[in-house]
Motif scaffolding. Structure first.
Motif, PDB file in Angstrom:
ATOM      1  N   ASN A  53      -5.224  -4.441  -0.976  1.00 22.96           N
ATOM      2  CA  ASN A  53      -4.119  -5.236  -0.443  1.00 22.96           C
ATOM      3  C   ASN A  53      -2.783  -4.932  -1.135  1.00 22.96           C
ATOM      4  OD1 ASN A  53      -5.066  -6.985   1.753  1.00 22.96           O
ATOM      5  ND2 ASN A  53      -6.543  -7.704   0.230  1.00 22.96           N
ATOM      6  N   ASP A  54      -2.736  -3.929  -2.011  1.00 17.29           N
ATOM      7  CA  ASP A  54      -1.495  -3.549  -2.712  1.00 17.29           C
ATOM      8  C   ASP A  54      -0.763  -2.476  -1.880  1.00 17.29           C
ATOM      9  OD1 ASP A  54       0.469  -2.516  -4.351  1.00 17.29           O
ATOM     10  OD2 ASP A  54      -0.785  -2.484  -6.152  1.00 17.29           O
ATOM     11  N   ARG A  55       0.101  -2.929  -0.972  1.00 16.59           N
ATOM     12  CA  ARG A  55       0.741  -2.019  -0.019  1.00 16.59           C
ATOM     13  C   ARG A  55       1.640  -0.968  -0.673  1.00 16.59           C
ATOM     14  NH1 ARG A  55       2.079  -4.327   4.736  1.00 16.59           N
ATOM     15  NH2 ARG A  55       1.427  -6.326   3.886  1.00 16.59           N
ATOM     16  N   PRO A  56       2.497  -1.343  -1.649  1.00  9.62           N
ATOM     17  CA  PRO A  56       3.323  -0.306  -2.292  1.00  9.62           C
ATOM     18  C   PRO A  56       2.464   0.823  -2.878  1.00  9.62           C
ATOM     19  CG  PRO A  56       4.132  -2.476  -2.877  1.00  9.62           C
ATOM     20  CD  PRO A  56       2.868  -2.691  -2.119  1.00  9.62           C
ATOM     21  N   LYS A  57       1.326   0.452  -3.472  1.00 10.32           N
ATOM     22  CA  LYS A  57       0.448   1.487  -4.020  1.00 10.32           C
ATOM     23  C   LYS A  57      -0.110   2.366  -2.898  1.00 10.32           C
ATOM     24  CE  LYS A  57      -1.652   1.020  -7.939  1.00 10.32           C
ATOM     25  NZ  LYS A  57      -2.391   0.474  -9.031  1.00 10.32           N
ATOM     26  N   LEU A  58      -0.472   1.750  -1.784  1.00 10.78           N
ATOM     27  CA  LEU A  58      -0.998   2.527  -0.654  1.00 10.78           C
ATOM     28  C   LEU A  58       0.059   3.495  -0.129  1.00 10.78           C
ATOM     29  CD1 LEU A  58      -2.972  -0.177   1.400  1.00 10.78           C
ATOM     30  CD2 LEU A  58      -3.942   1.703   0.069  1.00 10.78           C
ATOM     31  N   TRP A  59       1.314   3.032   0.005  1.00 16.25           N
ATOM     32  CA  TRP A  59       2.375   3.923   0.499  1.00 16.25           C
ATOM     33  C   TRP A  59       2.465   5.171  -0.378  1.00 16.25           C
ATOM     34  CZ3 TRP A  59       5.910  -0.929   0.695  1.00 16.25           C
ATOM     35  CH2 TRP A  59       5.776  -1.556   1.923  1.00 16.25           C
ATOM     36  N   THR A  60       2.407   4.974  -1.690  1.00 21.18           N
ATOM     37  CA  THR A  60       2.504   6.120  -2.608  1.00 21.18           C
ATOM     38  C   THR A  60       1.303   7.043  -2.437  1.00 21.18           C
ATOM     39  OG1 THR A  60       3.562   4.628  -4.155  1.00 21.18           O
ATOM     40  CG2 THR A  60       2.836   6.741  -5.043  1.00 21.18           C
ATOM     41  N   LEU A  61       0.121   6.426  -2.415  1.00 17.41           N
ATOM     42  CA  LEU A  61      -1.108   7.239  -2.364  1.00 17.41           C
ATOM     43  C   LEU A  61      -1.276   7.990  -1.055  1.00 17.41           C
ATOM     44  CD1 LEU A  61      -3.831   4.919  -3.914  1.00 17.41           C
ATOM     45  CD2 LEU A  61      -2.942   7.070  -4.778  1.00 17.41           C
ATOM     46  N   LEU A  62      -0.664   7.468   0.017  1.00 19.38           N
ATOM     47  CA  LEU A  62      -0.883   8.067   1.335  1.00 19.38           C
ATOM     48  C   LEU A  62       0.033   9.255   1.628  1.00 19.38           C
ATOM     49  CD1 LEU A  62      -1.418   4.815   3.436  1.00 19.38           C
ATOM     50  CD2 LEU A  62      -3.068   6.671   3.156  1.00 19.38           C
ATOM     51  N   GLN A  63       1.019   9.490   0.754  1.00 19.38           N
ATOM     52  CA  GLN A  63       1.958  10.596   1.023  1.00 19.38           C
ATOM     53  C   GLN A  63       1.186  11.904   1.140  1.00 19.38           C
ATOM     54  OE1 GLN A  63       5.158  10.021   1.676  1.00 19.38           O
ATOM     55  NE2 GLN A  63       4.828   7.856   1.221  1.00 19.38           N
ATOM     56  N   GLY A  94      -7.893  -6.614   3.967  1.00 14.01           N
ATOM     57  CA  GLY A  94      -7.670  -5.309   3.321  1.00 14.01           C
ATOM     58  C   GLY A  94      -7.571  -4.190   4.345  1.00 14.01           C
ATOM     59  N   THR A  95      -8.320  -4.311   5.430  1.00 16.02           N
ATOM     60  CA  THR A  95      -8.274  -3.298   6.493  1.00 16.02           C
ATOM     61  C   THR A  95      -6.931  -3.351   7.224  1.00 16.02           C
ATOM     62  OG1 THR A  95     -10.663  -3.373   6.755  1.00 16.02           O
ATOM     63  CG2 THR A  95      -9.397  -2.523   8.624  1.00 16.02           C
ATOM     64  N   VAL A  96      -6.451  -4.563   7.484  1.00 13.81           N
ATOM     65  CA  VAL A  96      -5.146  -4.702   8.149  1.00 13.81           C
ATOM     66  C   VAL A  96      -4.047  -4.142   7.244  1.00 13.81           C
ATOM     67  CG1 VAL A  96      -3.500  -6.325   9.162  1.00 13.81           C
ATOM     68  CG2 VAL A  96      -5.954  -6.715   9.439  1.00 13.81           C
ATOM     69  N   SER A  97      -4.136  -4.454   5.963  1.00 14.85           N
ATOM     70  CA  SER A  97      -3.160  -3.944   4.994  1.00 14.85           C
ATOM     71  C   SER A  97      -3.142  -2.408   5.011  1.00 14.85           C
ATOM     72  CB  SER A  97      -3.541  -4.488   3.607  1.00 14.85           C
ATOM     73  OG  SER A  97      -3.143  -3.635   2.582  1.00 14.85           O
ATOM     74  N   LEU A  98      -4.331  -1.812   5.007  1.00 12.32           N
ATOM     75  CA  LEU A  98      -4.429  -0.351   5.027  1.00 12.32           C
ATOM     76  C   LEU A  98      -3.855   0.220   6.329  1.00 12.32           C
ATOM     77  CD1 LEU A  98      -5.625   2.261   3.696  1.00 12.32           C
ATOM     78  CD2 LEU A  98      -7.655   1.875   5.090  1.00 12.32           C
ATOM     79  N   MET A  99      -4.172  -0.402   7.462  1.00  8.99           N
ATOM     80  CA  MET A  99      -3.694   0.123   8.749  1.00  8.99           C
ATOM     81  C   MET A  99      -2.169   0.045   8.851  1.00  8.99           C
ATOM     82  SD  MET A  99      -6.179   1.482  10.266  1.00  8.99           S
ATOM     83  CE  MET A  99      -5.573   1.847  11.914  1.00  8.99           C
ATOM     84  N   GLU A 100      -1.571  -1.023   8.300  1.00 11.21           N
ATOM     85  CA  GLU A 100      -0.099  -1.099   8.299  1.00 11.21           C
ATOM     86  C   GLU A 100       0.483   0.042   7.483  1.00 11.21           C
ATOM     87  OE1 GLU A 100       1.013  -5.823   8.630  1.00 11.21           O
ATOM     88  OE2 GLU A 100       2.274  -4.480   7.457  1.00 11.21           O
ATOM     89  N   ALA A 101      -0.140   0.313   6.339  1.00 19.32           N
ATOM     90  CA  ALA A 101       0.368   1.393   5.483  1.00 19.32           C
ATOM     91  C   ALA A 101       0.184   2.750   6.166  1.00 19.32           C
ATOM     92  CB  ALA A 101      -0.349   1.363   4.132  1.00 19.32           C
ATOM     93  N   LEU A 102      -0.932   2.943   6.868  1.00 21.30           N
ATOM     94  CA  LEU A 102      -1.168   4.195   7.595  1.00 21.30           C
ATOM     95  C   LEU A 102      -0.101   4.398   8.670  1.00 21.30           C
ATOM     96  CD1 LEU A 102      -3.991   4.420   6.253  1.00 21.30           C
ATOM     97  CD2 LEU A 102      -4.919   4.906   8.480  1.00 21.30           C
ATOM     98  N   ARG A 103       0.206   3.307   9.353  1.00 21.87           N
ATOM     99  CA  ARG A 103       1.258   3.349  10.371  1.00 21.87           C
ATOM    100  C   ARG A 103       2.591   3.728   9.745  1.00 21.87           C
ATOM    101  NH1 ARG A 103       3.492  -2.274  11.856  1.00 21.87           N
ATOM    102  NH2 ARG A 103       4.187  -1.917   9.706  1.00 21.87           N
TER     103      ARG A 103
END
Ligand code: NAD
Length: 309
Positions: A53-63, A94-103
């Protein structure tokens, strides 16, 4: 490929991460270590501790990532009965959080590891993907809700999605909590140490046990296969095994002499559960290779926690 695996320090996540890294992919692994163990990961996997659920971390990791495997979850059915809010927060939220970051970042494909538990009691076995789900626990509901979010958000934003409904996976390294442990490592450990095997219900209930290496092959195929967008695919062995038969095999492979105790008043879960794997064969070229007896022997041999004292 650049790959991100959530729940990478867990049982299935670490097996997947290690195999993808061995094949030469660049693999990042995220896990909050609530149950996972990062020492299971090969040094070639880039591990990051963090919450789904840590979106800023997901944004970084998904680059730069091409494909995400989403496995981070709370996974114990009985625990979910006690803590449904927590299961909803991690597994669905957590899945919704991940999908927003993927988008936001623009990732091509996500492979979601769902569960055969969403089916509940079904009259027709083996059960195909067309069966109407009848979840019996907050865990099963959270995985089913996550499937809907993955496929809906994916379709809205042009992210390819594949949901794999994995049945009862087992193998070395499976999480073994003191309470509500999964049946195979629990039985192997008890039998190897001449302890007690407790069977819930009458022992005639059936499950589809699938070895970790077969699941890993299916997951890797789902990350690459063409013509799978929006698909839901069962992953099991295609064989139905009763708890009584499992006990017989466990006694055989461990050479143990455990006490067998039936607990007829406790809920043994759905009466029958076996995966129809026709679609997996067709879409993923999936062919499970490890029989239950071989898989039990491998698990016993490769998992030091299960050795006789
Ligand atoms: P596991 O508990 O070993 O792995 C789950 C991992 O997710 C753990 O390492 C845990 O630390 C991590 N995690 C939990 N909450 C998190 C959070 N908030 N943020 C980041 N990481 C978090 O379980 P497993 O058996 O490897 O299951 C992996 C996935 O496969 C799960 O999604 C589960 O629902 C699914 N699945 C497993 C099976 C099975 O039989 N093992 C069957 C069907 C589906």
């Amino acid at each position: 490929m650049q790959i991100l695996i959530t729940g990478a320090a867990g049982f299935l996540g670490s097996a997947l991460a290690n195999e993808l890294a061995r094949q030469g992919h660049s693999v990042r692994g995220l896990d909050d270590l609530s149950t996972g163990d990062p020492s299971a990961l090969s040094p070639d996997v880039h591990f990051i501790r963090g919450d789904i659920n840590d979106r800023p971390k997901l944004w970084t990791l998904l680059q730069g990532v091409d494909c995400v495997y989403h496995l981070a979850a709370r996974v114990l059915v009985a625990e979910s009965v006690l803590y449904p809010f927590e299961y909803d927060k991690v597994n669905t939220g957590g899945t919704v959080s991940l999908m927003e970051a993927l988008r936001d970042v623009g990732v091509r494909r996500v492979v979601f590891i769902s569960s055969g538990a969403i089916y509940g009691n079904q009259d027709t076995q083996p059960v195909s993907e067309n069966a109407i789900p009848k979840p019996r626990s907050p865990y099963a509901v959270s995985k089913l809700a996550a499937e809907y979010y993955i496929r809906t958000i994916g379709a809205l934003w042009g992210i390819e999605t594949v949901c794999l409904r994995v049945f009862n996976a087992y193998g070395p390294g499976q999480h073994l909590p003191p309470a509500h442990a999964p049946v195979i490592p629990q039985f192997l450990r008890q039998a190897a140490q001449n302890g007690t095997l407790v069977i819930h219900g009458d022992g005639n209930q059936t499950r589809d046990f699938v070895y970790v290496d077969d699941v890993v092959k299916a997951m890797i195929a789902a990350g690459n296969a063409p013509d799978v967008n929006n698909a839901i695919i069962n992953i099991g062995s295609g064989h139905e095994t009763s708890m009584r038969e499992l006990v017989r095999l466990v006694r055989e492979v461990t050479n143990g002499d455990p006490e067998i105790v039936y607990n007829p008043h406790s809920d043994g879960g759905p009466a029958r559960l076996c995966a129809d794997i026709t679609l997996a064969k067709k879409k993923l070229g999936y062919q499970p290779e490890i029989s239950l007896e071989t898989g039990l022997r491998l698990t016993l041999e490769l998992d030091p926690r299960l050795k006789a004292r």
